[in-house]
Design a protein around this motif. Structure first.
Motif, mmCIF file in Angstrom:
data_model
loop_
_atom_site.group_PDB
_atom_site.id
_atom_site.type_symbol
_atom_site.label_atom_id
_atom_site.label_comp_id
_atom_site.label_asym_id
_atom_site.label_seq_id
_atom_site.Cartn_x
_atom_site.Cartn_y
_atom_site.Cartn_z
ATOM 1 N N ILE A 113 9.312 23.101 3.536
ATOM 2 C CA ILE A 113 10.249 22.423 4.444
ATOM 3 C C ILE A 113 11.661 22.951 4.228
ATOM 4 O O ILE A 113 12.334 23.375 5.165
ATOM 5 C CB ILE A 113 10.200 20.886 4.222
ATOM 6 N N ASN A 170 13.756 26.165 5.376
ATOM 7 C CA ASN A 170 14.383 26.170 6.706
ATOM 8 C C ASN A 170 15.731 25.443 6.738
ATOM 9 O O ASN A 170 16.354 25.367 7.792
ATOM 10 C CB ASN A 170 13.449 25.476 7.701
ATOM 11 N N ILE A 202 17.723 18.586 12.397
ATOM 12 C CA ILE A 202 16.460 17.835 12.487
ATOM 13 C C ILE A 202 15.469 18.370 11.474
ATOM 14 O O ILE A 202 15.461 19.575 11.180
ATOM 15 C CB ILE A 202 15.858 17.936 13.915
ATOM 16 N N PHE A 203 14.655 17.482 10.913
ATOM 17 C CA PHE A 203 13.447 17.960 10.238
ATOM 18 C C PHE A 203 12.350 16.905 10.305
ATOM 19 O O PHE A 203 12.610 15.706 10.274
ATOM 20 C CB PHE A 203 13.715 18.445 8.806
ATOM 21 N N TRP A 216 3.722 18.477 12.459
ATOM 22 C CA TRP A 216 4.297 19.724 13.010
ATOM 23 C C TRP A 216 3.451 20.202 14.190
ATOM 24 O O TRP A 216 2.215 20.013 14.207
ATOM 25 C CB TRP A 216 4.310 20.816 11.938
ATOM 26 N N ASN A 217 4.127 20.831 15.134
ATOM 27 C CA ASN A 217 3.451 21.482 16.277
ATOM 28 C C ASN A 217 2.756 20.515 17.218
ATOM 29 O O ASN A 217 1.838 20.904 17.920
ATOM 30 C CB ASN A 217 2.388 22.485 15.793
ATOM 31 N N GLY A 264 4.714 18.358 19.213
ATOM 32 C CA GLY A 264 5.696 17.941 20.215
ATOM 33 C C GLY A 264 6.670 16.865 19.750
ATOM 34 O O GLY A 264 7.580 16.482 20.496
ATOM 35 N N ARG A 298 22.427 25.492 14.369
ATOM 36 C CA ARG A 298 22.160 26.754 13.655
ATOM 37 C C ARG A 298 20.719 26.741 13.204
ATOM 38 O O ARG A 298 20.224 25.701 12.757
ATOM 39 C CB ARG A 298 22.990 26.851 12.386
ATOM 40 N N ALA A 308 10.951 26.377 15.123
ATOM 41 C CA ALA A 308 12.160 25.624 15.468
ATOM 42 C C ALA A 308 12.843 26.235 16.689
ATOM 43 O O ALA A 308 13.239 25.513 17.611
ATOM 44 C CB ALA A 308 13.112 25.606 14.268
ATOM 45 N N LYS A 357 11.561 27.934 19.136
ATOM 46 C CA LYS A 357 10.790 27.625 20.356
ATOM 47 C C LYS A 357 10.997 26.161 20.753
ATOM 48 O O LYS A 357 11.193 25.846 21.935
ATOM 49 C CB LYS A 357 9.307 27.920 20.106
ATOM 50 N N SER A 358 10.977 25.289 19.772
ATOM 51 C CA SER A 358 11.175 23.865 20.055
ATOM 52 C C SER A 358 12.568 23.637 20.669
ATOM 53 O O SER A 358 12.705 22.895 21.650
ATOM 54 C CB SER A 358 11.012 23.076 18.744
ATOM 55 N N ASN A 405 12.613 24.821 24.155
ATOM 56 C CA ASN A 405 11.907 23.857 25.021
ATOM 57 C C ASN A 405 12.774 22.626 25.328
ATOM 58 O O ASN A 405 12.619 22.011 26.378
ATOM 59 C CB ASN A 405 10.586 23.419 24.378
#
Ligand SMILES: CC(C)(COP(=O)(O)OP(=O)(O)OC[C@H]1O[C@@H](n2cnc3c(N)ncnc32)[C@H](O)[C@@H]1OP(=O)(O)O)[C@@H](O)C(=O)NCCC(=O)NCCS
Length: 193
Positions: free
Chosen positions: A33, A36, A92-93, A100-101, A103, A128, A136, A138-139, A142
């Motif tokens: 985690i 990142n 965010i985390f 994860w993955n 949505g 950042r 991240a 891609k999210s 989106n």
């Protein structure tokens, strides 16, 4: 105890609770985690995490809670809120990796953006992200963020240098393009619209 402040279809955002310090400490000692995050190089224990959660809970930082189970899965919030220029950065985390993955991150961020534009009067929201964090990026795309630049080779991880990517979003772009918020607003009218 969590409170349904900002409600989506998968999750809701609740004020942060310092009693969750142990769970956050577990997550923030997981290098999968924190690789990142800026916290990668920090020492986190229950005591200093409790103090941190107390501090975070006084600002616009929120726990992300699963609608179905009322389980804590992560957190998100604003850093550097500047009301004069109507700007802020988001972070965010999702600490529970089983989520994860699916949505949740994109929806939680979308809820935070909607709140930021409508309730906090923001105009430009930035973030950042590290170049290797494809999930991240891609999210964030989106959710409507665009890449606006990068700081080259400014991050060290495992003896390798990586770029730090800068992304941002304007209010009008968010409401033109974000499918999740359109669905939420069409369905329930938005819980604070
Ligand atoms: C980054 C994070 C918040 C995203 O939340 P999430 O709920 O896992 O993400 P979502 O499911 O909403 O979206 C992930 C998207 O990335 C895609 N994706 C996943 N792995 C990918 C990869 N290696 N390359 C490209 N895209 C990828 C998914 O397919 C999905 O896109 P899609 O919906 O168009 O198919 C979450 O994974 C997390 O907290 N990770 C650890 C900490 C972290 O990285 N925080 C962000 C620091 S900037």
């Amino acid at each position: 105890m969590y409170f349904k402040k900002i409600i989506g279809s998968k999750c809701y955002l609740s004020p942060m609770n310092s009693n969750d310090a142990e769970k956050f400490t577990e997550w923030l000692n997981d290098l999968d985690i924190t690789v990142n995050l800026t916290l990668y190089n920090s020492i986190i224990n229950t005591e200093n995490e409790k103090a941190m959660l107390e501090k975070l809970s006084k600002d616009h930082n929120y726990s992300i809670i699963d609608n179905k189970t009322d389980e804590l899965i992560g957190n998100c919030g604003y850093i550097d809120l500047d009301h004069l220029n109507q700007t802020a950065e988001v972070g965010i985390f999702i600490g529970n990796k089983n989520y994860w993955n699916k949505g949740y991150g994109t929806e939680a961020l979308t809820l935070l953006l909607d709140y930021g534009f409508k309730a906090l009067n923001l105009h430009n929201i930035g973030l950042r992200v590290y170049s290797f964090n494809r999930r991240a990026i891609k999210s964030y795309e989106n959710a409507g963020f665009k890449i606006i630049g990068k700081r080259r080779e400014a991050l060290l991880r495992g003896k390798e240098k990586y770029d730090i990517i800068f992304m941002d979003i304007l209010e009008k772009e968010f409401y033109e393009n974000n499918k999740i918020i359109m669905e939420i607003n069409n369905g329930v009218g938005g819980n604070f619209a």
